[in-house]
Design an enzyme around this catalytic site. Structure first.
Site, PDB file in Angstrom:
ATOM      1  N   LYS A   1     -13.353   1.945  50.230  1.00  0.00           N
ATOM      2  CA  LYS A   1     -12.873   1.798  48.857  1.00  0.00           C
ATOM      3  C   LYS A   1     -13.923   2.366  47.890  1.00  0.00           C
ATOM      4  O   LYS A   1     -13.690   3.379  47.246  1.00  0.00           O
ATOM      5  CB  LYS A   1     -12.569   0.335  48.509  1.00  0.00           C
ATOM      6  CG  LYS A   1     -11.720  -0.492  49.500  1.00  0.00           C
ATOM      7  CD  LYS A   1     -10.464   0.121  49.943  1.00  0.00           C
ATOM      8  CE  LYS A   1      -9.484  -0.553  50.856  1.00  0.00           C
ATOM      9  NZ  LYS A   1      -9.494  -1.908  51.245  1.00  0.00           N
TER      10      LYS A   1
ATOM     11  N   TRP B   1      -4.407 -10.093  51.032  1.00  0.00           N
ATOM     12  CA  TRP B   1      -5.515 -10.025  51.991  1.00  0.00           C
ATOM     13  C   TRP B   1      -6.046 -11.403  52.345  1.00  0.00           C
ATOM     14  O   TRP B   1      -6.460 -11.648  53.488  1.00  0.00           O
ATOM     15  CB  TRP B   1      -6.622  -9.102  51.482  1.00  0.00           C
ATOM     16  CG  TRP B   1      -6.160  -7.679  51.498  1.00  0.00           C
ATOM     17  CD1 TRP B   1      -5.986  -6.864  50.416  1.00  0.00           C
ATOM     18  CD2 TRP B   1      -5.773  -6.912  52.649  1.00  0.00           C
ATOM     19  NE1 TRP B   1      -5.523  -5.636  50.823  1.00  0.00           N
ATOM     20  CE2 TRP B   1      -5.377  -5.637  52.186  1.00  0.00           C
ATOM     21  CE3 TRP B   1      -5.711  -7.173  54.020  1.00  0.00           C
ATOM     22  CZ2 TRP B   1      -4.937  -4.636  53.050  1.00  0.00           C
ATOM     23  CZ3 TRP B   1      -5.270  -6.172  54.871  1.00  0.00           C
ATOM     24  CH2 TRP B   1      -4.889  -4.921  54.389  1.00  0.00           C
TER      25      TRP B   1
ATOM     26  N   ASP C   1     -14.353 -11.863  50.915  1.00  0.00           N
ATOM     27  CA  ASP C   1     -13.897 -10.505  51.242  1.00  0.00           C
ATOM     28  C   ASP C   1     -14.069  -9.664  49.977  1.00  0.00           C
ATOM     29  O   ASP C   1     -13.315  -9.811  49.018  1.00  0.00           O
ATOM     30  CB  ASP C   1     -12.427 -10.540  51.668  1.00  0.00           C
ATOM     31  CG  ASP C   1     -11.876  -9.151  51.976  1.00  0.00           C
ATOM     32  OD1 ASP C   1     -12.598  -8.155  51.783  1.00  0.00           O
ATOM     33  OD2 ASP C   1     -10.699  -9.073  52.404  1.00  0.00           O
TER      34      ASP C   1
HETATM   35  C1  LIG Z   1      -8.585  -2.674  52.292  1.00  0.00           C
HETATM   36  C2  LIG Z   1      -8.787  -4.128  52.361  1.00  0.00           C
HETATM   37  C3  LIG Z   1      -8.735  -4.830  53.572  1.00  0.00           C
HETATM   38  C4  LIG Z   1      -8.413  -4.157  54.886  1.00  0.00           C
HETATM   39  O1  LIG Z   1      -9.513  -3.428  55.292  1.00  0.00           O
HETATM   40  P1  LIG Z   1      -9.599  -2.770  56.756  1.00  0.00           P
HETATM   41  O2  LIG Z   1     -10.949  -2.106  56.697  1.00  0.00           O
HETATM   42  O3  LIG Z   1      -8.471  -1.828  56.891  1.00  0.00           O
HETATM   43  O4  LIG Z   1      -9.563  -3.873  57.753  1.00  0.00           O
HETATM   44  C5  LIG Z   1      -8.993  -6.181  53.549  1.00  0.00           C
HETATM   45  N1  LIG Z   1      -9.268  -6.830  52.410  1.00  0.00           N
HETATM   46  C6  LIG Z   1      -9.288  -6.196  51.224  1.00  0.00           C
HETATM   47  C7  LIG Z   1      -9.581  -6.965  49.967  1.00  0.00           C
HETATM   48  C8  LIG Z   1      -9.056  -4.822  51.158  1.00  0.00           C
HETATM   49  O5  LIG Z   1      -9.079  -4.180  49.977  1.00  0.00           O
END
Ligand SMILES: *Cc1c(COP(=O)(O)O)cnc(C)c1O
Length: 356
Positions: free
Chosen positions: A192, A101, A168
Site C-alpha cells: 500500500k 479486514w 493491522d
Molecule cells: C490490503 C489489506 C489486507 C490484506 O493484505 P494481504 O497482504 O493481501 O494479506 C489486510 N488488511 C488491510 C487493512 C489491508 O489494507
C-alpha cells in the site's frame, strides 16, 4: 505525455523517484553488474539494504529498543493467524471491528483461539468507530484495524484499552506520524504505502515474546524470525529493496510530519468536493473518515462503470470500489500528490455536469 495518477488500493502506486531508481537498478545499459534481485541475501550488498530498511522503519515509526522489527512474507493474512497462535493461546483475543479486514482477522483468530468481538459498527454498515465494550478478563490483546481499506474508516489515534493493542496498519503504515511505540504489536503489508507485495512489516514489543508457546512450526513462531534477523529462509529481497528506497524517498521529501500534512490536505480536498455535491456521497461519519481510502457512490449507480472507464482513459486508473461494497474508491497513498486529487476533482465535476 501526461503522467498517470494511479488510485489503486493495492498493490498501489510507487513514488515516481522510486520508479526511476528501479529503472536504474535494472538498466539494460549495464550488462556487467547483477541487479539487487540477483545477488545473495547473505552478501554485503543485500546486508546494506536490510540495514537501511530496518533503521528507516525504526526511525519513521518512532520505535526503539523495546520493539523487534520483523520483515516477513505471507501478507497481512499470515499475521491474522500468527498473532493468535503466538500470543493468545489459552486466552481470549478481543476485536473491535470497523470493516472488512477486521472481520477477516477475527474469523481467522476464531479458528485458533477463543476470540470475541467487543465492539463493532457492522450493524450500521461500518460508518463509524464503535464505543469499546467490556473486555474479557483474560484478554490477550485488543485487535483493531487502523485504517479499513474497503470501508474507508480510520482510527485517528489508537483506541484506549487496558490491554496490549494489536493493530493491522496495512493501509496506513508510514503515512503520518503515529504512536507505534505504544502498540504491543502491529503489522502492515508493503504493497500500500511502502512498495511492492511480498513484504510484511511486523513490530513486536519484546515482552510479548515470553508468551509464545512451544511446539509451533518453526516458520510460524516469531522467535524464528527474531533469532535469524528475518532471514531463516530467503527473504523477498526485491520487496525489501523497494521498501528501503521508499523510505529514502520519505526522508528526502521531508519525513513523516510533512507527508502526513500532505495526506491530510489531499483527503480534505476530496471530501470537500464530495460533500459539496449532491451527486457524490461518502457515507462515513466525518470523525471516522479515512485519509487513505475514500469510497464514494454516485446518485445513479448505473453510471459507475462508465465513470471508471472514462477516468482510466483520462489517466486515472484504480477507481473502482472493492467488490464487497461496490461504487467508487480513491486511494490516496503516499505516492500521490495534490495534483492527482486536483485532477480527480476536476474530472468528477466534469462527469457530474454531463450526467448529473
Ligand atoms: C490490503 C489489506 C489486507 C490484506 O493484505 P494481504 O497482504 O493481501 O494479506 C489486510 N488488511 C488491510 C487493512 C489491508 O489494507
Amino acid at each position: 505525455m501526461k503522467t498517470i495518477h494511479n488510485f489503486s488500493a493495492g498493490p498501489a502506486a510507487l513514488p515516481w523517484p522510486v520508479r526511476e531508481r528501479l529503472a536504474d537498478e535494472f538498466s539494460l545499459d549495464d550488462a556487467h553488474t547483477p541487479s539487487i534481485a540477483e545477488v545473495s541475501h547473505r552478501g554485503p550488498r543485500f546486508a546494506d539494504v536490510a540495514e537501511r530498511l530496518e533503521a528507516g522503519i525504526r526511525k519513521l515509526a518512532g520505535i526503539g529498543d523495546e520493539h523487534h522489527v520483523l520483515l516477513l512474507q505471507g501478507g497481512a493474512h499470515l499475521q491474522f493467524a500468527m498473532l493468535p497462535m503466538n500470543f493468545a493461546r489459552g486466552r481470549t483475543a478481543a476485536f473491535t471491528l470497523t470493516g472488512h479486514w477486521g472481520e477477516k482477522a477475527f474469523a481467522e483468530s476464531a479458528r485458533i483461539t477463543e476470540s470475541r468481538v467487543v465492539a463493532s459498527s457492522g450493524d450500521a454498515q461500518y460508518r463509524d468507530i464503535p464505543e469499546l465494550g467490556h473486555l474479557p478478563a483474560d484478554a490477550a490483546y485488543l485487535h483493531y484495524t487502523g485504517n479499513e481499506t474497503i470501508h474507508g474508516v480510520q482510527f485517528e489515534q489508537p483506541p484506549v484499552a487496558a490491554v496490549p493493542l494489536a493493530a493491522d496498519m496495512s493501509s496506513e503504515f508510514l503515512s503520518r506520524p503515529y504512536p507505534y511505540a505504544d502498540l504491543a504489536f502491529s503489522y502492515a503489508g508493503a504493497q500500500k504505502n511502502l512498495g511492492v507485495a511480498g513484504l510484511t512489516v511486523v513490530l513486536i514489543r519484546k515482552d510479548l515474546v515470553e508468551r509464545i508457546p512451544d511446539g509451533l512450526p518453526q516458520y510460524l513462531d516469531y522467535r524464528t524470525w527474531i533469532d535469524s534477523g528475518s532471514m531463516k529462509n530467503t527473504p523477498s529481497t526485491f520487496a525489501w529493496f523497494v521498501a528501503a528506497e521508499v523510505i529514502d524517498w520519505i526522508e528526502s521529501s521531508g519525513g513523516l510530519a510533512k507527508l502526513g500534512q500532505r495526506n491530510r490536505a489531499k483527503a480534505d480536498r476530496l471530501y470537500a468536493a464530495i460533500d459539496a455535491s449532491d451527486f457524490y456521497t461518502n457515507p462515513v461519519a466525518p470523525e471516522a473518515r479515512s485519509m487513505m481510502n475514500i469510497p464514494f457512490v454516485m446518485a445513479d449507480d448505473d453510471l459507475t462503470m462508465r465513470f471508471v472507464e472514462r477516468a482510466e482513459a483520462a489517466g486515472m486508473p484504480g477507481l473502482k470500489g472493492h467488490r464487497a461494497v461496490g461504487g467508487l474508491r480513491a486511494s490516496l497513498y503516499n505516492a500521490l500528490g495534490m495534483d492527482a486529487v486536483d485532477d480527480l476533482v476536476e474530472f468528477m465535476r466534469e462527469f457530474e455536469r454531463k450526467h448529473g
